[in-house]
Design an enzyme around this catalytic site. Structure first.
Site, mmCIF file in Angstrom:
data_model
loop_
_atom_site.group_PDB
_atom_site.id
_atom_site.type_symbol
_atom_site.label_atom_id
_atom_site.label_comp_id
_atom_site.label_asym_id
_atom_site.label_seq_id
_atom_site.Cartn_x
_atom_site.Cartn_y
_atom_site.Cartn_z
ATOM 1 N N LEU A 52 0.825 -1.220 0.000
ATOM 2 C CA LEU A 52 0.000 0.000 0.000
ATOM 3 C C LEU A 52 0.855 1.264 0.000
ATOM 4 C CD1 LEU A 52 -2.827 -0.881 2.562
ATOM 5 C CD2 LEU A 52 -3.012 -0.727 0.081
ATOM 6 N N LYS A 109 14.129 -6.806 4.615
ATOM 7 C CA LYS A 109 14.563 -5.791 5.588
ATOM 8 C C LYS A 109 15.933 -6.070 6.202
ATOM 9 C CE LYS A 109 9.919 -4.166 6.725
ATOM 10 N NZ LYS A 109 8.980 -3.761 7.786
ATOM 11 N N ASN A 113 13.938 -0.307 6.949
ATOM 12 C CA ASN A 113 12.807 -0.177 6.012
ATOM 13 C C ASN A 113 12.847 1.122 5.213
ATOM 14 O OD1 ASN A 113 11.960 1.755 7.844
ATOM 15 N ND2 ASN A 113 9.830 1.086 7.854
ATOM 16 N N ASP A 152 9.642 1.800 11.649
ATOM 17 C CA ASP A 152 8.545 1.061 12.298
ATOM 18 C C ASP A 152 8.503 1.355 13.805
ATOM 19 O OD1 ASP A 152 7.582 -0.192 10.000
ATOM 20 O OD2 ASP A 152 8.995 -1.861 10.184
ATOM 21 N N ALA A 190 6.742 -11.091 19.757
ATOM 22 C CA ALA A 190 7.976 -10.278 19.733
ATOM 23 C C ALA A 190 9.113 -10.951 18.971
ATOM 24 C CB ALA A 190 8.409 -9.957 21.158
HETATM 25 P P1 ATR Z 1 8.010 -11.853 10.305
HETATM 26 O O1 ATR Z 1 7.280 -10.758 11.005
HETATM 27 O O2 ATR Z 1 9.432 -11.954 10.745
HETATM 28 O O3 ATR Z 1 7.836 -11.853 8.815
HETATM 29 P P2 ATR Z 1 6.074 -13.989 10.597
HETATM 30 O O4 ATR Z 1 6.431 -15.359 10.166
HETATM 31 O O5 ATR Z 1 5.103 -13.211 9.794
HETATM 32 O O6 ATR Z 1 7.424 -13.210 10.844
HETATM 33 O O7 ATR Z 1 5.525 -14.107 12.082
HETATM 34 C C1 ATR Z 1 5.262 -12.991 12.849
HETATM 35 C C2 ATR Z 1 4.924 -13.421 14.248
HETATM 36 O O8 ATR Z 1 3.685 -14.122 14.229
HETATM 37 C C3 ATR Z 1 5.939 -14.395 14.875
HETATM 38 O O9 ATR Z 1 6.115 -13.966 16.202
HETATM 39 C C4 ATR Z 1 5.230 -15.741 14.816
HETATM 40 O O10 ATR Z 1 5.558 -16.646 15.873
HETATM 41 P P3 ATR Z 1 6.804 -17.686 15.735
HETATM 42 O O11 ATR Z 1 8.030 -16.854 15.966
HETATM 43 O O12 ATR Z 1 6.570 -18.698 16.776
HETATM 44 O O13 ATR Z 1 6.716 -18.242 14.330
HETATM 45 C C5 ATR Z 1 3.800 -15.294 15.015
HETATM 46 N N1 ATR Z 1 2.824 -16.290 14.587
HETATM 47 C C6 ATR Z 1 2.516 -16.664 13.325
HETATM 48 N N2 ATR Z 1 1.530 -17.591 13.321
HETATM 49 C C7 ATR Z 1 1.214 -17.807 14.634
HETATM 50 C C8 ATR Z 1 0.256 -18.637 15.317
HETATM 51 N N3 ATR Z 1 -0.583 -19.426 14.630
HETATM 52 N N4 ATR Z 1 0.220 -18.577 16.657
HETATM 53 C C9 ATR Z 1 1.038 -17.773 17.353
HETATM 54 N N5 ATR Z 1 1.956 -16.957 16.774
HETATM 55 C C10 ATR Z 1 2.041 -16.967 15.448
#
Ligand code: ATR
Length: 307
Positions: A33, A83, A104, A120, A146
């Site tokens: 976006l 990133k 970013n 961010d 986190a």
């Molecule tokens: P990024 O932000 O680095 O691209 P992402 O894969 O999109 O990463 O995931 C962002 C956050 O969502 C991560 O904290 C991820 O948890 P993990 O580190 O355990 O993978 C969290 N996340 C994604 N799916 C989840 C779920 N079903 N339950 C809980 N947390 C989830």
């Protein structure tokens, strides 16, 4: 044109009224976006500038920066998955971005040197002030997710702002250990307990998460749970109480289950639209060195989300 590839950059300004001067790189990038956020602001400011999407393959970020610079694009936003690679491709990295492990926003100097920033974190601090009229640094926070990219940037900002409590929660606990270590080194206010006591890490499945949430004033969701309309809340939302502020970094859908249920519990809630706008506004401020029209950017994104 939905997006360009780096091989198409040489023909960028043919038959175009405005010069291509800014871009977002990502992969995929066609749903970004950023153009709808930035172009209305550039137009409103009377800048002779177009803002484009450019799709870049992993491993080619540094090369893309050079080609974009050569094509006259001297302000770049970086989105997933680039990133970290962008950080590594910079000549200078802002210390906060270094701590966030991600960049970013790229600013070029006259010689083409690249400085990387992460808007961010500071954008989040501005979003909290706008949504809840409080300073992030005055709040006890818990960050759900986190270990992800957005979560780490926000957690780092909380450390920089000296929040009195920073609890990092993640499904995968192992991802939090290096982040905890790094943030502990950042936190320098020592008036209460030892600085380390103000950062805690916890697994999402740990029963003591309920106590962690209870002890917090601001609950932030940075997981991707909620992106699908059928998703549950990332933690039991019956734990939310009226004294809580709840911020979900997701903005589409506008009301995740977490936000709906938190509101029913009596909490004040906000979605990630304000973060999207403020991180973009900060990028534009870096590039143009002037104030930017926030409301024009907000309208631009809202229109795009309605389409
Ligand atoms: P990024 O932000 O680095 O691209 P992402 O894969 O999109 O990463 O995931 C962002 C956050 O969502 C991560 O904290 C991820 O948890 P993990 O580190 O355990 O993978 C969290 N996340 C994604 N799916 C989840 C779920 N079903 N339950 C809980 N947390 C989830």
């Amino acid at each position: 044109m939905k997006y360009y590839t780096i091989d198409q950059l040489s023909s960028l300004n043919k038959d175009q009224e405005k010069l291509a001067r800014f871009a977002v790189i990502g992969n995929p990038v066609k749903h970004s976006l950023s153009p709808q956020l930035h172009q209305p602001a550039l137009d409103d400011l009377g800048e002779d500038a177009r803002y484009l999407r450019v799709e870049v393959e992993e491993g080619q970020v540094s090369e893309a920066f050079q080609k974009l610079y050569d094509a006259g694009i001297h302000g770049i936003n970086v989105t997933v998955p680039h990133k970290l690679e962008a950080l590594e491709a910079c000549d200078i990295v802002d210390p906060a971005a270094q701590n966030m492990g991600a960049v970013n926003t790229i600013v070029f100097d006259q010689k083409g040197n690249r400085t990387g920033f992460n808007t961010d974190g500071p954008g989040f601090a501005r979003a909290i002030r706008e949504e809840f009229s409080v300073d992030l640094g005055d709040l006890k926070v818990v960050i759900i997710g986190a270990g992800g990219g957005a979560g780490r940037a926000i957690a780092t900002q909380c450390a920089i702002e000296n929040c009195p409590q920073v609890i990092l929660a993640n499904r995968t606990l192992e991802k939090l250990q290096p982040i905890e270590e790094q943030l502990s080194n950042l936190i320098h206010r020592e008036d209460l307990k030892g600085p380390r006591d103000r950062i805690e890490i916890i697994a999402l499945s740990d029963p003591s998460l309920e106590r962690a949430i209870e002890s917090s004033e601001l609950i932030i969701n940075t997981t991707s749970v909620g992106l699908k309309a059928t998703d549950p809340s990332p933690f039991p939302s019956r734990w939310v109480e009226p004294h809580h502020l709840v911020y979900d970094t997701i903005y589409n859908p506008a009301r995740t289950r977490l936000l709906r249920e938190s509101q029913e519990q009596g909490a004040r809630v906000a979605n990630g639209l304000s973060l999207l706008i403020h991180q973009g506004a900060l990028s534009l401020e870096y590039w143009l060195n002037r104030d930017v029209p926030l409301e024009v950017m907000r309208e631009g994104v809202k229109n795009a989300l309605r389409e």
